[in-house]
Design a protein around this motif. Structure first.
Motif, mmCIF file in Angstrom:
data_model
loop_
_atom_site.group_PDB
_atom_site.id
_atom_site.type_symbol
_atom_site.label_atom_id
_atom_site.label_comp_id
_atom_site.label_asym_id
_atom_site.label_seq_id
_atom_site.Cartn_x
_atom_site.Cartn_y
_atom_site.Cartn_z
ATOM 1 N N LYS A 79 0.819 -1.216 0.000
ATOM 2 C CA LYS A 79 0.000 0.000 0.000
ATOM 3 C C LYS A 79 0.863 1.282 0.000
ATOM 4 O O LYS A 79 0.763 2.118 0.912
ATOM 5 C CB LYS A 79 -0.941 0.013 1.199
ATOM 6 C CG LYS A 79 -1.936 -1.146 1.221
ATOM 7 C CD LYS A 79 -2.811 -1.079 2.459
ATOM 8 C CE LYS A 79 -3.891 -2.154 2.443
ATOM 9 N NZ LYS A 79 -3.337 -3.518 2.444
ATOM 10 N N PRO A 80 1.703 1.456 -1.000
ATOM 11 C CA PRO A 80 2.610 2.618 -1.006
ATOM 12 C C PRO A 80 1.890 3.958 -1.026
ATOM 13 O O PRO A 80 2.409 4.949 -0.506
ATOM 14 C CB PRO A 80 3.429 2.414 -2.289
ATOM 15 C CG PRO A 80 2.576 1.552 -3.161
ATOM 16 C CD PRO A 80 1.865 0.644 -2.222
ATOM 17 N N GLU A 81 0.687 3.987 -1.578
ATOM 18 C CA GLU A 81 -0.049 5.250 -1.670
ATOM 19 C C GLU A 81 -0.567 5.719 -0.313
ATOM 20 O O GLU A 81 -0.996 6.873 -0.172
ATOM 21 C CB GLU A 81 -1.208 5.122 -2.668
ATOM 22 C CG GLU A 81 -2.392 4.297 -2.198
ATOM 23 C CD GLU A 81 -2.181 2.795 -2.279
ATOM 24 O OE1 GLU A 81 -3.075 2.049 -1.828
ATOM 25 O OE2 GLU A 81 -1.129 2.359 -2.803
ATOM 26 N N THR A 82 -0.514 4.851 0.680
ATOM 27 C CA THR A 82 -1.020 5.223 2.004
ATOM 28 C C THR A 82 0.086 5.660 2.970
ATOM 29 O O THR A 82 -0.206 6.098 4.084
ATOM 30 C CB THR A 82 -1.788 4.050 2.651
ATOM 31 O OG1 THR A 82 -0.863 2.988 2.962
ATOM 32 C CG2 THR A 82 -2.870 3.526 1.719
ATOM 33 N N ILE A 83 1.345 5.550 2.576
ATOM 34 C CA ILE A 83 2.446 5.964 3.454
ATOM 35 C C ILE A 83 2.409 7.482 3.598
ATOM 36 O O ILE A 83 2.343 8.208 2.606
ATOM 37 C CB ILE A 83 3.806 5.529 2.879
ATOM 38 C CG1 ILE A 83 3.850 4.011 2.673
ATOM 39 C CG2 ILE A 83 4.937 5.955 3.816
ATOM 40 C CD1 ILE A 83 5.098 3.535 1.943
ATOM 41 N N SER A 84 2.458 7.955 4.819
ATOM 42 C CA SER A 84 2.408 9.394 5.073
ATOM 43 C C SER A 84 3.730 9.881 5.661
ATOM 44 O O SER A 84 4.575 9.081 6.095
ATOM 45 C CB SER A 84 1.272 9.730 6.046
ATOM 46 O OG SER A 84 1.559 9.216 7.343
ATOM 47 N N TRP A 85 3.895 11.198 5.684
ATOM 48 C CA TRP A 85 5.103 11.790 6.230
ATOM 49 C C TRP A 85 5.343 11.340 7.669
ATOM 50 O O TRP A 85 6.477 11.054 8.061
ATOM 51 C CB TRP A 85 5.029 13.312 6.147
ATOM 52 C CG TRP A 85 6.192 13.998 6.809
ATOM 53 C CD1 TRP A 85 6.191 14.646 8.010
ATOM 54 C CD2 TRP A 85 7.525 14.080 6.306
ATOM 55 N NE1 TRP A 85 7.454 15.130 8.287
ATOM 56 C CE2 TRP A 85 8.287 14.801 7.257
ATOM 57 C CE3 TRP A 85 8.161 13.628 5.151
ATOM 58 C CZ2 TRP A 85 9.644 15.074 7.090
ATOM 59 C CZ3 TRP A 85 9.515 13.887 4.975
ATOM 60 C CH2 TRP A 85 10.240 14.600 5.929
ATOM 61 N N GLU A 86 4.287 11.255 8.462
ATOM 62 C CA GLU A 86 4.425 10.855 9.855
ATOM 63 C C GLU A 86 5.008 9.451 9.985
ATOM 64 O O GLU A 86 5.682 9.134 10.969
ATOM 65 C CB GLU A 86 3.077 10.913 10.576
ATOM 66 C CG GLU A 86 2.591 12.321 10.907
ATOM 67 C CD GLU A 86 2.131 13.097 9.676
ATOM 68 O OE1 GLU A 86 1.831 12.452 8.635
ATOM 69 O OE2 GLU A 86 2.080 14.328 9.754
ATOM 70 N N ASP A 125 12.265 0.207 7.436
ATOM 71 C CA ASP A 125 11.894 1.621 7.409
ATOM 72 C C ASP A 125 12.643 2.378 6.317
ATOM 73 O O ASP A 125 12.113 3.322 5.720
ATOM 74 C CB ASP A 125 12.171 2.261 8.770
ATOM 75 C CG ASP A 125 11.149 1.846 9.824
ATOM 76 O OD1 ASP A 125 10.133 1.227 9.457
ATOM 77 O OD2 ASP A 125 11.381 2.131 11.017
ATOM 78 N N GLN A 126 13.873 1.985 6.045
ATOM 79 C CA GLN A 126 14.644 2.628 4.985
ATOM 80 C C GLN A 126 13.992 2.403 3.624
ATOM 81 O O GLN A 126 13.898 3.326 2.810
ATOM 82 C CB GLN A 126 16.080 2.098 4.996
ATOM 83 C CG GLN A 126 16.889 2.539 6.206
ATOM 84 C CD GLN A 126 18.176 1.749 6.385
ATOM 85 O OE1 GLN A 126 18.580 0.982 5.512
ATOM 86 N NE2 GLN A 126 18.820 1.922 7.530
ATOM 87 N N ILE A 127 13.519 1.181 3.382
ATOM 88 C CA ILE A 127 12.819 0.886 2.125
ATOM 89 C C ILE A 127 11.503 1.652 2.067
ATOM 90 O O ILE A 127 11.118 2.187 1.017
ATOM 91 C CB ILE A 127 12.565 -0.626 1.984
ATOM 92 C CG1 ILE A 127 13.879 -1.391 1.858
ATOM 93 C CG2 ILE A 127 11.662 -0.900 0.777
ATOM 94 C CD1 ILE A 127 14.666 -1.070 0.603
ATOM 95 N N LYS A 128 10.813 1.744 3.188
ATOM 96 C CA LYS A 128 9.547 2.478 3.218
ATOM 97 C C LYS A 128 9.762 3.943 2.845
ATOM 98 O O LYS A 128 8.972 4.526 2.103
ATOM 99 C CB LYS A 128 8.890 2.383 4.594
ATOM 100 C CG LYS A 128 7.574 3.134 4.705
ATOM 101 C CD LYS A 128 6.924 3.000 6.069
ATOM 102 C CE LYS A 128 6.291 1.658 6.254
ATOM 103 N NZ LYS A 128 5.476 1.577 7.493
ATOM 104 N N TYR A 129 10.845 4.536 3.346
ATOM 105 C CA TYR A 129 11.125 5.937 3.021
ATOM 106 C C TYR A 129 11.493 6.082 1.543
ATOM 107 O O TYR A 129 11.095 7.046 0.891
ATOM 108 C CB TYR A 129 12.252 6.482 3.900
ATOM 109 C CG TYR A 129 12.557 7.947 3.656
ATOM 110 C CD1 TYR A 129 11.526 8.861 3.477
ATOM 111 C CD2 TYR A 129 13.866 8.415 3.589
ATOM 112 C CE1 TYR A 129 11.784 10.204 3.238
ATOM 113 C CE2 TYR A 129 14.133 9.756 3.355
ATOM 114 C CZ TYR A 129 13.098 10.647 3.182
ATOM 115 O OH TYR A 129 13.355 11.975 2.938
#
Length: 295
Positions: A79-86, A125-129
């Protein structure tokens, strides 16, 4: 109609298709995919997106279908479109990855990467960013562009800065889930010790992605020509030989990203990327290392 796209990968013979032929390929691939089971996936499966997967597979519908199903499966789970800045704000504190406030001469979004400023140890977390940064970079592309520029500064980098596992997963995500999105990747002043790391990483790259990687050294006038060809030096960061002295400022960048989050939410066609069981079977992350995916 005349030529629109040419594609080649892994030394394959280039194919030239008319607009009509391209649409036929798109329609054929859509039939293999079936109906998307979520609004978010439906929005992802635009004609332009399907074209990128077809080009990455040199217009082979069967291979493009396999690749696209893997990407859909990944998006449904991640769900990459749901990742937020927070979700990733702590990853951004040092400016190790950020979208530049300038574009290249072709109007492509520029992602600046400074792996020497790595500030966390969680590969997840690095991949998520990275994924968050890719999604926002794509969102900020102009209508006439679909590719981005990666600009990597190796100041402070060491072999311990970038775990091999994270590097491999980053390459996999880029090539398998964001094909035809990379225009050029510039590696600026990599240290001598990077040569041994590069020898390990290079086999992970497909032929087309490898061709997009350029090494530039500040003490090599010939390689510096690449910077002048790609960028307006008045806008380019001074760390890369440009004349722009502005530096990364976390607080202002955070506000910019929060605004991007709002834009994505307002234009999002849906974030319920539930299981795409009708598209494929099996589990795991996308892994289509058949030597053909290109970023």
């Amino acid at each position: 109609m005349s030529f629109l796209w040419k594609s080649s990968n892994s030394g394959a013979t280039e194919k030239t298709l008319t607009l009509e032929e391209q649409q036929q390929k798109i329609d054929e691939l859509r039939k293999q995919l079936g109906e998307p089971s979520s609004v978010a996936i439906q929005g992802f499966l635009s004609d332009a997106s399907i074209l990128r997967f077809l080009r990455a597979r040199n217009w082979n519908v069967q291979k493009a279908s396999k690749m696209l199903k893997g990407a859909v499966k990944w998006r449904a789970a991640y769900k990459p479109e749901t990742i937020s800045w927070e979700d990733i704000a702590h990853e951004a504190e040092t400016g190790k990855i950020y979208r530049a406030d300038y574009k290249d001469k072709l109007g492509r979004t520029v992602l600046v990467m400074r792996p020497g400023l790595e500030n966390t140890t969680s590969g997840k977390d690095q991949i998520k960013y990275l994924v968050y940064s890719l999604e926002k970079a794509i969102m900020n592309l102009t209508d006439d562009q679909e590719k981005m520029v990666w600009l990597t500064d190796f100041q402070g980098w060491s072999l311990g800065s970038t775990p091999l596992k994270v590097t491999r997963e980053s390459v996999s995500v880029l090539q398998d889930c964001y094909p035809e999105r990379l225009g050029i990747a510039i590696l600026y002043n990599p240290p001598r010790v990077f040569e041994s790391f590069w020898k390990i990483v290079k086999p992970f790259l497909d032929h087309e992605t490898y061709k997009k990687v350029k090494f530039v050294y500040s003490n090599d006038k010939e390689s510096l020509k690449i910077m002048a060809e790609v960028f307006d030096l008045d806008k380019l960061d001074s760390a890369f030989g440009g004349r722009n002295t502005a530096t990364f400022e976390y607080t202002s960048y955070a506000e910019q990203m929060k605004q991007d989050d709002k834009k994505m939410q307002s234009s999002d066609t849906g974030s319920d990327a539930s299981s795409e069981a009708s598209f494929y079977s099996g589990g795991g992350s996308p892994n289509h290392r058949d030597g053909e995916a290109n970023a």
